[in-house]
Design a protein around this motif. Structure first.
Motif, PDB file in Angstrom:
ATOM      1  N   LEU A  27       0.849  -1.201   0.000  1.00  0.00           N
ATOM      2  CA  LEU A  27       0.000   0.000   0.000  1.00  0.00           C
ATOM      3  C   LEU A  27       0.884   1.251   0.000  1.00  0.00           C
ATOM      4  O   LEU A  27       0.620   2.220  -0.725  1.00  0.00           O
ATOM      5  N   LEU A  32      -5.974  -5.556   5.198  1.00  0.00           N
ATOM      6  CA  LEU A  32      -4.742  -4.800   5.398  1.00  0.00           C
ATOM      7  C   LEU A  32      -4.106  -5.083   6.751  1.00  0.00           C
ATOM      8  O   LEU A  32      -2.915  -5.362   6.852  1.00  0.00           O
ATOM      9  N   ILE A  78      -6.071   0.639  -2.119  1.00  0.00           N
ATOM     10  CA  ILE A  78      -5.958  -0.741  -1.639  1.00  0.00           C
ATOM     11  C   ILE A  78      -6.358  -1.711  -2.752  1.00  0.00           C
ATOM     12  O   ILE A  78      -5.725  -2.751  -2.945  1.00  0.00           O
TER      13      ILE A  78
END
Lengths: 609, 609
Positions: free
Chosen positions: A25, A60, A156
């Protein structure tokens, strides 16, 4: 043993992958010229349950809680969670990677103001934040001398290579014998509200409101029969429904096309921009409308009117058909719960049952009704100390045996086409302590105070909340959640706008269904909650009354554990209420019960002595 | 007979003069190029009681109510009053001259938006409107295509040729044996709050806050020992007190000059502008700060921080000396009230007493204590149907005989240096009806529910309000006012920020004094209210308590009419509360009572049978 099909007991996140994912990311952000990115646990419609494709925060950070926000900068990352998840987050998340902050006590805005470097560009996905939330973040960035910039598409998604596809749950028509009002009539009412609010068109950004308006249900998220869809309802023209065509069987499409233009979700932006460019005033729901929607209207030169989506209140007030449905659903559900409680009373004393066994058995008994569509939320089944964790969800790791001398708290619900249920019972396994009985009885007194309340039309939930707490307060005790939330009709088990809580500023209207669920939690020891759903009705006439009075009808039907009642703490009126409730439970459920359950039911509902 | 000295029974307005006065105002407006002017019933500090020099609305329109707004245009005029005054306004005001509107249901902003001609200039006096109010008016003018323009000096003052001079009541030092904390310590606490709020200076625009901070009292308005004065408290520098020097005896001035620069009120504008020009952040109280203050700061380039005046909360939490004072004041006051109630019981059956006789007698008995400074508000004394008028004030025109078979409601209070009182008693004259007793007992049950409430620290008045209403609700009844308001210490009888009402969002803190005054009003027949003042205290310890608990100590001491209690409607606990209260009343007051009153007191406080 029994099997659960609608709920799992696994943690499905991969915390070990977090360092790699955060690194990817960061590379993407650098590539886009961003100094950071904010990742809320949210989809485009601010849904409570989101599809796997929208679980960006879990992907994430490895955090699977139902609320949270991360901010990732080049050299640091922070994860905000609320009080429910302070323990869980430390088990799931690498705290060398993410600093953990308290979502409520030190919200992202405060952190941004204090920590974001001047000149920084913080990216956000305008589809995942409400207008108000984006304003708060922008203000905080400005206070830090930084700026908030939209980042589309979501960074993302660019690095989440194995992201699941968006769900394609089939859309079903919600039959008029359950819905009670056809979509054309609902649309006419919505248009009348638009005229009153002096708006030209409403963006229906709440998927539940779309489902209610068009009498459709879906299968895009867990536990709520939600079709992910948007709509635009103009005051004078034909509405448009934005839904992936692959979810629509021909018959469903035909019916919907009688009501509205059926359009691809990707057409929403352009249609809204065209409406705005024609100078229209567009009403946006302040609770669910994404900042992206406001940006589209603004950039195209339209006028925005923010406010509560008028559908929310219409949907909350159930019609006669929905009310009859709710009564039938609760009778059916109560029979399954009674079968479960009878089973639990037989099996638990052997000392081998676990929380997961109980969850599976209860789901299984509900499935045996032949009408269960889903559970309405993952069952909360807490034995002993686990019962004191208000939002506990049992996993294979946390699963606990149900031991004698403990309390067992089980909070569960069902989705039937005629109604959504939500019930909590607290059961004594073996002999409860005097303290447990005393606390249970105080909770019960509060529950009865709500169940028997009489209040003028226009009274809000905030005005009733204290009735549920007064007997706990008198003993220096309390519970740290609201007394009740609204419940949908074969829709979300948590439905606005009314609630019984000090924050409940919406007036209670006849036809609303709410929960009545006071509790008491002794950390590390046990939890108590007694939850029935109640329906707002006109109170029985009182001679000399000067006000229109409302009252509650209790919908939920299942015995409340008499072994936990300290009779000397009840007033004669309270004892009479419990006896009358139990008589009603017995009369309603006995015809649906097998022989064993019927015998148990008879004992469990006999009058207090 | 007795004589009232602190209150009159006349209407002091001159409605007949209104046409001439409105015409003169219109000429003045035309001369100044204004198309209209808005006249609130307000002074520069948003006081409840204003001096005669500030009674512009009464002078202009002949309306003597305590709340109202007029808008005068060239060809029409409109007067807004609230529900309390809809009858009175039609008796006092020429409706050919003024159209009457409802202040709450159709406020001035709504009227302006719908009626003000495009292009019109509506004048307003920025000293008489809060910042927020001026913003609302400006927005409404803009929506009508018109504009709101400041008009200074006030155009009415230019045509009000016999306007009384501003009051010059002597300022007295409020002795430390009543105040309990010296001004230097208070100023230090205020500065600490300013630092927390990141402001450089506070404009103390609430005269009550000025009085509290500097431990001074005054005589500029009726019923509240208020010195009309402003102050500026900088975070780091010496405060300034703005007060007319003619109000200050040398000793008072000497004391005040130890604490602050004593400056003429006319110096306020320039001093504030200088502060603002130095780039300071100035805190303005959103409740009382005039728009003129904000304009001065803005125009001089300063920064405004709007918020609640931090002094309001400090002032509301009484210290130990103030609490002891309140207890002493209530004992003294209770003795005077008991003497009055005994007198009323003797005299009323003769059928010759009027409301005014009762008001005068009660004031006279209070004066006989030797310590009465003023009544704390004009006594509300309503016989029969007049008791149902919640804000009734008896005049010679409305004065009514107290007849047998009626209820008599008397709501009154006193200002003593050690405390401010406020008490309502409802008395049966002759034999009350069963309905009266039933309704009285429901009100009493609500009163007792508040008096005996236990609640966690942090609980707000909104959370308690329903406790006072629940027994009325059960019978389809209610009362249309809050359950309680804050009370000052030898200051305003209506003091913020806490109150017991659905709007009471301030947490109740130990040391706050509030009223507990549920009621019931049967229009055209009778009114019932039972009011005691209560003090927020730590609740007696409860074994096993997990929360810090608060409770109320009832301060007011006077019998509650036993003849109106329907014993069968009370629980044993409620009956015990009343008996214990009466035992305390008897023990406290008997030593202060004359022989006749003592005998009456004994009978009036004996246990319920």
């Amino acid at each position: 043993m029994f099997e659960a099909r609608f709920q799992s007991f696994d943690d499905r996140t991969e915390p070990a992958a977090a360092p790699r994912r955060v690194a990817r990311l960061r590379a993407e952000l650098k590539h886009r010229g961003l100094d950071g990115f904010i990742v809320p646990r949210a989809d485009r419609q601010q849904n409570e349950y989101v599809p796997p494709s929208e679980e960006r925060l879990a992907w994430l950070a490895g955090f699977s809680g139902s609320a949270g926000v991360a901010i990732v900068l080049a050299d640091r990352a922070v994860l905000f969670v609320d009080g429910r998840y302070t323990l869980q987050v430390r088990e799931q998340v690498d705290t060398a990677l993410f600093v953990i902050e308290h979502l409520i006590e030190r919200p992202p805005e405060a952190w941004i103001e204090a920590n974001l470097p001047a000149g920084a560009k913080l990216g956000y996905d305008p589809w995942l934040h409400t207008v108000e939330n984006a304003e708060k973040l922008a203000k905080a960035c400005a206070a830090a001398g930084a700026s908030l910039v939209p980042a589309e598409p979501n960074p993302i998604d660019a690095v989440w290579t194995d992201r699941p596809p968006p769900p394609l749950g089939a859309v079903a028509l919600h039959d008029l014998r359950f819905a009670g009002e056809d979509a054309a009539a609902k649309l006419a009412r919505i248009r009348a509200e638009l005229a009153k609010a002096r708006a030209d068109a409403l963006v229906v950004s709440d998927a539940h409101a779309v489902a209610w308006t068009f009498n459709i249900r879906g299968a895009d998220v867990a536990h709520t029969p939600l079709p992910l869809a948007f709509a635009i309802v103009p005051k004078d023209e034909r509405p448009a429904l934005y839904v992936d065509g692959r979810k629509l069987a021909n018959a469903v499409r035909d019916r919907l096309e009688q009501l509205a233009d059926v359009r691809e979700p990707s057409a929403l932006d352009g249609d809204l921009a065209a409406l705005a460019a024609a100078g229209r005033t567009v009403r946006l729901d302040q609770g669910t409308a994404a900042d992206a929607l406001a940006r589209i209207v603004r950039e195209a030169g339209g006028k925005i009117k923010r406010g509560a989506d008028p559908i929310a209140l219409m949907k909350a007030v159930k019609n006669a058909v929905e009310i009859d449905g709710a009564r039938a659903a609760h009778r059916r559900d109560g029979a399954a719960v009674a079968r479960f409680l009878a089973w639990l009373d037989r099996e638990a004393p052997r000392g081998t049952l676990t929380e997961i066994d109980a969850v599976a058995a209860l789901e299984s008994f509900r499935r045996d009704t032949g009408l269960l569509k889903d559970v309405s939320f993952p069952t909360i089944a807490g034995a002993g100390p686990n019962g004191a964790i208000v939002h506990y969800r049992v996993t294979r790791a946390s699963n606990r045996r149900i031991n004698a001398g403990e309390l067992f708290l089980i909070d569960s619900g069902a989705q039937y086409e005629d109604g959504t249920t939500d019930i909590t019972r607290t059961v004594a396994v073996g002999t409860p302590s005097a303290e447990m009985r005393e606390r249970f009885t105080r909770v019960l007194k509060g529950h009865i105070a709500i169940a028997t309340a009489r209040y003028p039309d226009g009274t809000t939930g905030a005005q009733l909340d204290t009735l549920a707490r007064q007997y706990l307060w008198a003993a220096g005790l309390d519970f740290d959640h609201g007394t009740g939330h609204g419940v949908g009709s074969y829709l979300s088990v948590h439905e606005g706008p009314a609630r019984i809580s000090k924050l409940g500023t919406t007036a209670l209207r006849r036809g609303m269904i709410l929960s009545n669920e006071p509790g008491y939690y002794r950390t590390g020891a046990y939890g108590i909650r007694i939850e029935n759903l109640v329906l707002v009705i006109a109170a029985p006439a009182v001679a000399g009354a000067e006000k229109e009075l409302n009252a509650f009808e209790t919908l939920t039907l299942a015995p409340i554990d008499r072994r936990l009642v300290a009779l000397d703490l009840l007033t004669p009126e309270e004892a009479r209420w419990l006896d009358a409730y139990h008589a009603r439970v017995a009369a309603s459920l006995a015809p649906l019960a097998d022989e064993t359950t019927r015998a148990w039911l008879e004992a469990a509902t006999r009058p207090l002595e």
